[in-house]
Design an enzyme around this catalytic site. Structure first.
Site, PDB file in Angstrom:
ATOM      1  N   GLY A 254       0.719  -1.148   0.049  1.00  0.00           N
ATOM      2  CA  GLY A 254       0.058  -0.050  -0.105  1.00  0.00           C
ATOM      3  C   GLY A 254       0.794   1.310   0.052  1.00  0.00           C
ATOM      4  N   ASP A 255       1.892   1.194   0.745  1.00  0.00           N
ATOM      5  CA  ASP A 255       2.796   2.376   0.786  1.00  0.00           C
ATOM      6  C   ASP A 255       3.715   2.684  -0.481  1.00  0.00           C
ATOM      7  OD1 ASP A 255       2.032   2.345   3.365  1.00  0.00           O
ATOM      8  OD2 ASP A 255       3.831   1.180   4.007  1.00  0.00           O
TER       9      ASP A 255
END
Length: 311
Positions: A254-255
């Site tokens: 996600g990052d």
């Protein structure tokens, strides 16, 4: 330049074990220590994509100095606000064929004086930034509205603010007068924000059309193996992604996705390419052992396999 904000960073320690012996001694041969926190994962991927990045946040004590040293080793520029408290450590025990047991410290409490010092420094740093990516939870001592205050400063300077957080800090930010440019909630976070359940794609699109989200320029919802649905202004796009057969470590994907969004937005690309950049970086992270890391040599091959359809 892309500015990343990590307000509660950590030294992330990984302990790989074949088997975790509970209530007994466990001996570790290989220990990994990295500069941790969602925003610092974003920083590493932006750096690996060859773009200028500067990391900021709060650091203090011996572990704060170690964190800066680790970033120096990755050639990542940083400008943190010093605090009296100690930067936290977070432990991940990798054991028994893919299980992960985590021990996460809460971290230091930020004083009013330290908050004021950060705001002064942040105001200076955004003068050089094209995009600001704010990621992760808030440390103790900061109000849920803290991200909203940073976003308001970005608006004053005409800088696009990307926000990847959850719970009260996300809610405060999307209810504020000045909205983030992009948010990346998952389906359960959307359900909590809107107070309704989502059972299919039509309901998800209706949620993105709600009054609460309609004034946010970009809202991208990850659908896991199903890709993502993104709202860009009043246009909607579905990203269909290839199946990955050799996933190693999805933590940090996600990052990495946020890093891809930030780079594409800084480049001035359109919605389809913003979606493709983000999805590609998220998938590339899942193929690597190290969290918040991609192999750029594989970027184009995956990028070309992503299908974007306007819906």
């Amino acid at each position: 330049m892309i500015l990343t904000v990590t307000l509660n960073p950590s030294i992330d320690i990984s302990y790989p074990l074949e088997h975790l012996q509970v209530d007994d001694v466990n001996r570790i041969k290989n220990v990994g220590r990295t500069a941790g926190g969602k925003g610092l994962n974003v920083s590493r991927v932006v750096n690996e994509l060859g773009e200028d990045v500067l990391a900021t946040g709060f650091v203090g004590g011996h572990y704060g100095e170690e964190l800066k040293h680790l970033l120096d080793g990755n050639q990542i520029s940083h400008d943190f606000t010093a605090i009296a408290g100690d930067t936290r450590e977070c432990i991940a025990i990798l054991h028994d064929g893919g299980n992960q047991t985590e021990i996460l410290e809460a971290g230091p409490t930020i004083t009013a004086e330290e908050q004021a010092a950060f705001m002064k420094n942040f105001t200076r740093l955004i003068e050089k930034a094209d995009v600001v990516a704010m990621s992760g939870s808030l440390p103790q001592g900061l109000k849920p509205s803290f991200y909203a205050e940073l976003i308001a400063l970005c608006h004053e300077k005409g800088v696009k603010a990307l926000l990847d957080t959850s719970n009260a800090s996300l809610e405060a930010s999307i209810h504020a007068k000045d909205k983030p440019y992009l948010i990346k909630p998952n389906e359960s976070e959307l359900e909590a924000l809107l107070g309704k359940s989502i059972t299919n794609g039509d309901e998800l699109k209706q949620c993105l059309e709600s009054d609460l989200l309609s004034t946010i320029e970009c809202v991208v919802v990850s659908l896991g193996k199903g890709g993502a649905l993104g709202k860009f202004g009043n246009r909607y796009f579905k990203a269909n992604i290839p199946t990955l057969d050799n996933v190693v470590n999805p933590v940090g994907s996600g990052d990495s996705t946020i890093a891809g969004f930030a780079v594409a937005i800084q480049k001035g690309l359109g919605p389809e390419d913003i979606m493709k950049y983000g999805m590609t970086c998220g998938m590339l992270n899942a193929l690597e052992e190290k969290t918040g890391h991609i192999n750029v040599d594989n970027f184009k091959a995956l990028y070309d396999q992503i299908d974007i359809q306007e819906v």
